[in-house]
Design a protein around this motif. Structure first.
Motif, PDB file in Angstrom:
ATOM      1  N   GLY A  40       0.823  -1.212   0.000  1.00 53.90           N
ATOM      2  CA  GLY A  40       0.000   0.000   0.000  1.00 53.90           C
ATOM      3  C   GLY A  40       0.852   1.255   0.000  1.00 53.90           C
ATOM      4  O   GLY A  40       0.578   2.218  -0.726  1.00 53.90           O
ATOM      5  N   MET A  41       1.918   1.255   0.798  1.00 58.48           N
ATOM      6  CA  MET A  41       2.822   2.411   0.827  1.00 58.48           C
ATOM      7  C   MET A  41       3.560   2.561  -0.497  1.00 58.48           C
ATOM      8  O   MET A  41       3.769   3.681  -0.981  1.00 58.48           O
ATOM      9  N   LEU A  42       3.945   1.428  -1.099  1.00 55.46           N
ATOM     10  CA  LEU A  42       4.632   1.477  -2.386  1.00 55.46           C
ATOM     11  C   LEU A  42       3.733   2.047  -3.475  1.00 55.46           C
ATOM     12  O   LEU A  42       4.175   2.853  -4.300  1.00 55.46           O
ATOM     13  N   SER A  43       2.479   1.635  -3.494  1.00 55.58           N
ATOM     14  CA  SER A  43       1.573   2.140  -4.528  1.00 55.58           C
ATOM     15  C   SER A  43       1.349   3.637  -4.359  1.00 55.58           C
ATOM     16  O   SER A  43       1.299   4.375  -5.349  1.00 55.58           O
ATOM     17  N   PHE A  44       1.251   4.092  -3.131  1.00 54.94           N
ATOM     18  CA  PHE A  44       1.124   5.538  -2.898  1.00 54.94           C
ATOM     19  C   PHE A  44       2.380   6.270  -3.359  1.00 54.94           C
ATOM     20  O   PHE A  44       2.301   7.321  -4.003  1.00 54.94           O
ATOM     21  N   ALA A  45       3.549   5.707  -3.054  1.00 53.07           N
ATOM     22  CA  ALA A  45       4.811   6.337  -3.462  1.00 53.07           C
ATOM     23  C   ALA A  45       4.940   6.384  -4.982  1.00 53.07           C
ATOM     24  O   ALA A  45       5.382   7.394  -5.548  1.00 53.07           O
ATOM     25  N   LEU A  49       5.247   9.726  -7.218  1.00 56.37           N
ATOM     26  CA  LEU A  49       6.351   9.925  -8.163  1.00 56.37           C
ATOM     27  C   LEU A  49       5.830  10.183  -9.580  1.00 56.37           C
ATOM     28  O   LEU A  49       6.401  10.994 -10.310  1.00 56.37           O
ATOM     29  N   ALA A  50       4.759   9.504  -9.968  1.00 58.92           N
ATOM     30  CA  ALA A  50       4.177   9.739 -11.288  1.00 58.92           C
ATOM     31  C   ALA A  50       3.651  11.168 -11.388  1.00 58.92           C
ATOM     32  O   ALA A  50       3.862  11.853 -12.401  1.00 58.92           O
ATOM     33  N   PHE A  51       2.993  11.631 -10.348  1.00 57.20           N
ATOM     34  CA  PHE A  51       2.497  13.010 -10.330  1.00 57.20           C
ATOM     35  C   PHE A  51       3.659  13.995 -10.399  1.00 57.20           C
ATOM     36  O   PHE A  51       3.622  14.966 -11.163  1.00 57.20           O
ATOM     37  N   LEU A  74      10.964   0.884  -7.904  1.00 57.13           N
ATOM     38  CA  LEU A  74       9.842   0.622  -6.990  1.00 57.13           C
ATOM     39  C   LEU A  74       8.780  -0.261  -7.640  1.00 57.13           C
ATOM     40  O   LEU A  74       8.143  -1.073  -6.964  1.00 57.13           O
ATOM     41  N   THR A  75       8.599  -0.128  -8.936  1.00 52.88           N
ATOM     42  CA  THR A  75       7.645  -0.976  -9.642  1.00 52.88           C
ATOM     43  C   THR A  75       8.108  -2.434  -9.639  1.00 52.88           C
ATOM     44  O   THR A  75       7.309  -3.350  -9.408  1.00 52.88           O
ATOM     45  N   ALA A  76       9.402  -2.654  -9.858  1.00 51.90           N
ATOM     46  CA  ALA A  76       9.946  -4.021  -9.815  1.00 51.90           C
ATOM     47  C   ALA A  76       9.814  -4.606  -8.412  1.00 51.90           C
ATOM     48  O   ALA A  76       9.465  -5.779  -8.245  1.00 51.90           O
TER      49      ALA A  76
END
Length: 158
Positions: A40-45, A49-51, A74-76
């Motif tokens: 959950g924290m990774l998806s928020f990060a 980052l995309a924004f 982070l995606t990997a």
């Protein structure tokens, strides 16, 4: 009273054996819950980052390579965490194992190219090659019959 004590000792003994036999499942459950929070924290990060990447892109008209590299890593890592959570992989992700390497290189995105006028998935572009192929087949069939000898239906061999 002795029978109740024996019954309780048998029940507790069986319960302990049940729990001990499934100790690994319990440990896996605890780690899965931990990595679910991490995911959950990774998806928020990654979304943050995309924004941030889009803000940098709007300002400088170029991608920020540091943000792009971090997002890719982070995606990997998120992929490895999801594989662990879904019981697809048994190896615990980082920090219990090495940080995952790139699975595939990041693509170079060129946003300076003009947008095509027609969408590649419209019906006009999909049907045009098929219609051209049908016309070519018909022409080939006509050419084949024109080159062959004419058929005379009244002709009877004697």
């Amino acid at each position: 009273m002795n029978q109740v004590k024996k019954l309780l000792s048998v029940v507790t003994d069986k319960a302990l054996r049940f729990i001990i036999a499934r100790k690994n499942v319990g440990v896996r459950l605890v780690f899965t819950l931990f990595f679910t929070l991490v995911c959950g924290m990774l998806s928020f990060a990654i979304l943050a980052l995309a924004f941030l990447q889009f803000v940098c892109l709007l300002i400088t008209m170029q991608q920020n390579e540091a943000i792009k590299g971090l997002s890719h890593k982070l995606t990997a890592y998120t992929y490895k965490v999801l594989r662990y959570i879904t019981l697809t992989e048994n190896l615990r992700p980082y920090p219990f194992s090495p940080f995952p390497s790139e699975m595939e290189p990041a693509e170079v995105v060129d946003l300076s190219a003009p947008v095509p006028e027609k969408d590649a998935f419209t019906a006009d572009t999909d049907s045009a090659p098929a219609a051209d192929a049908d016309k070519a087949e018909e022409k080939a069939a006509d050419d084949a019959t024109a080159d062959s000898e004419p058929i005379i239906p009244d002709h009877k061999e004697s």
